[in-house]
Design an enzyme around this catalytic site. Sequence first.
Site, mmCIF file in Angstrom:
data_model
loop_
_atom_site.group_PDB
_atom_site.id
_atom_site.type_symbol
_atom_site.label_atom_id
_atom_site.label_comp_id
_atom_site.label_asym_id
_atom_site.label_seq_id
_atom_site.Cartn_x
_atom_site.Cartn_y
_atom_site.Cartn_z
ATOM 1 N N LYS A 164 0.826 -1.125 0.108
ATOM 2 C CA LYS A 164 0.043 0.091 -0.183
ATOM 3 C C LYS A 164 0.760 1.325 0.078
ATOM 4 O O LYS A 164 1.595 1.577 1.219
ATOM 5 C CB LYS A 164 -1.019 0.051 1.213
ATOM 6 C CG LYS A 164 -1.946 1.209 1.189
ATOM 7 C CD LYS A 164 -2.642 1.494 2.313
ATOM 8 C CE LYS A 164 -1.994 2.770 2.779
ATOM 9 N NZ LYS A 164 -2.015 4.129 2.044
ATOM 10 N N GLY A 195 6.544 5.474 8.517
ATOM 11 C CA GLY A 195 5.688 6.704 8.434
ATOM 12 C C GLY A 195 6.034 7.424 9.685
ATOM 13 O O GLY A 195 7.042 6.999 10.358
ATOM 14 N N THR A 205 1.375 6.643 13.887
ATOM 15 C CA THR A 205 0.661 5.588 13.276
ATOM 16 C C THR A 205 1.274 4.398 13.323
ATOM 17 O O THR A 205 0.590 3.374 13.546
ATOM 18 C CB THR A 205 0.688 5.922 11.693
ATOM 19 O OG1 THR A 205 0.131 7.366 11.622
ATOM 20 C CG2 THR A 205 -0.192 4.883 10.735
ATOM 21 N N GLU A 250 9.915 1.801 10.879
ATOM 22 C CA GLU A 250 10.725 2.882 10.463
ATOM 23 C C GLU A 250 10.081 4.218 10.784
ATOM 24 O O GLU A 250 9.077 4.544 9.892
ATOM 25 C CB GLU A 250 11.607 2.761 9.371
ATOM 26 C CG GLU A 250 12.874 3.475 9.145
ATOM 27 C CD GLU A 250 12.679 5.054 8.813
ATOM 28 O OE1 GLU A 250 12.449 5.879 9.626
ATOM 29 O OE2 GLU A 250 12.441 5.367 7.377
ATOM 30 N N CYS A 284 12.937 11.691 7.098
ATOM 31 C CA CYS A 284 13.303 11.253 8.490
ATOM 32 C C CYS A 284 14.376 11.273 9.178
ATOM 33 O O CYS A 284 14.692 11.445 10.272
ATOM 34 C CB CYS A 284 12.635 9.769 8.589
ATOM 35 S SG CYS A 284 13.584 8.655 7.824
ATOM 36 N N GLU A 287 8.859 16.278 15.996
ATOM 37 C CA GLU A 287 9.502 16.462 14.274
ATOM 38 C C GLU A 287 8.576 17.317 13.644
ATOM 39 O O GLU A 287 7.352 17.263 13.609
ATOM 40 C CB GLU A 287 9.398 14.838 13.805
ATOM 41 C CG GLU A 287 10.001 14.806 12.444
ATOM 42 C CD GLU A 287 9.875 13.446 11.910
ATOM 43 O OE1 GLU A 287 11.038 13.266 11.083
ATOM 44 O OE2 GLU A 287 9.009 12.680 12.214
#
Length: 481
Positions: free
Chosen positions: A173, A226, A230, A248, A282, A384
């Site tokens: 996805k 992500g 989540t 990650e 990231c 972040e």
Amino acid sequence: MKKIKNYINGKLIHPEKSQYIDVYNPSIGEVYALCPKSDEHDLKIALKSAKKAFNKWKNTSNEYRRDIVLRIANEIEKNKDKFALAETIDNGKPINDSKNIDIPRSIDNLKFYASSIINNSSESHSSPNNAINYTLRDPLGVVACISPWNYPLHLLTWKIAPALVMGNCVIAKPSEVTPMTAYLFSKACIKAGLPKGVLNIIHGTGEGIGDKIVKNPNIKAVSFTGGTKTGKIINKAASSLLKKVSLELGGKNPIIIFEDCNYKEMLKTTIRSSFANQGQICLCGERIFIQDSIYDKFKRDFVKEAKKLKIGDPLKLTSNQGAIVSKQHYDKILSYFDRVKENGAKFLIGGNSKKITGKCSNGWFIEPSIIENLERSSECYKQEAFGPVTSLYKFKSKKEAIDLANETEYGLSASIWTSDLSTAHQVAKMIEFGIVWVNAWNLRDLRTPFGGMKDSGLGREGGRESMLFFSEPKNICINYN
């Protein structure tokens, strides 16, 4: 209006309920395509095809799987300019980045894992009592790969390639924000002759089809890149079904600059580590710690270099800063700036949106931004931003630098700049991050483990780590006495 399709059972098909999501070109702020809004009906069809394909696919030779994956890589390579253009239109990143980073790295991912499966080996242990133990690494079955919007094709292939070469079938996805190169990738898989059902790419939202994928008991593992929030939801849902999970997640990464560094190289690289991909990486350094003796010089030079960055139409070769990926994320970054200002911190440069003239006048652009005097107790220091923004701080000693680096809940990556070997080793060992670069940033080696500590994730990707994740170890003991 381009209409993207799902890739299920070797074919490109519309979603069962014919529902779609608007896909925006962020540089002009307009819808340019439609992405399937898939649901459990689409997942059911994909799972059926994947389960049917698995028994045959897992029993193919390593050489056969290698050749298939290499053919997919070659299809992308033949159409690399088309893929790069699609990535820039979809994501807003400069075309030079798509051409020189995103698409080449996607090709490298596929080639690397195609080669790795041929060189893959397992373990054996001989015992003194006339017994031998050896380990088989069997594929898990049907696995899920959920990839983000900041490096759409690069991170999709980073997950899919090791899963496929290990003999798994995949339900992937991509992000619904940037689905176009995944759609083109589907076409490349068809041209390369990937057997039906081995890979299924289902488009849709995270709370919609993503949630259904994670909670489906027929999917044996989930690899997700992500946000931390989540990731925690996914981990809770998957763990209750005893699924393997690789996460990650986010980072609030430090750049630690000592006075004895190679100053010229450090300055050039720190501009990249702060503002590359509009800060939507990231690994970007959102906290820069500078030894007090060179702080004023660094601040002056860093601001000067940041002002040279050209923000504009990402399709122009002269632009090195493009658009923010979506209106939602654009608004999120600007709200972060509002909170910074309320905190009393100072923007040395930036802190605002950027108006571009011409066809990009309605695009979502934000200035490169540098903050000073941001309270370390504030939410903005701890969380972040994931945008073109970083903040500056002084330190005196190695111990202070280590303490500053470690004081957030994130632990993904860090960079250390020093010419002293003892300092490099000592600081690298003491800071709590999964990836540490010394005198470098984002220097990539596909063989190494990639991932973070604390709120930055669970498990590791890359090299052998990914191949181990997408396999089930089985120990066999033979008594030959």
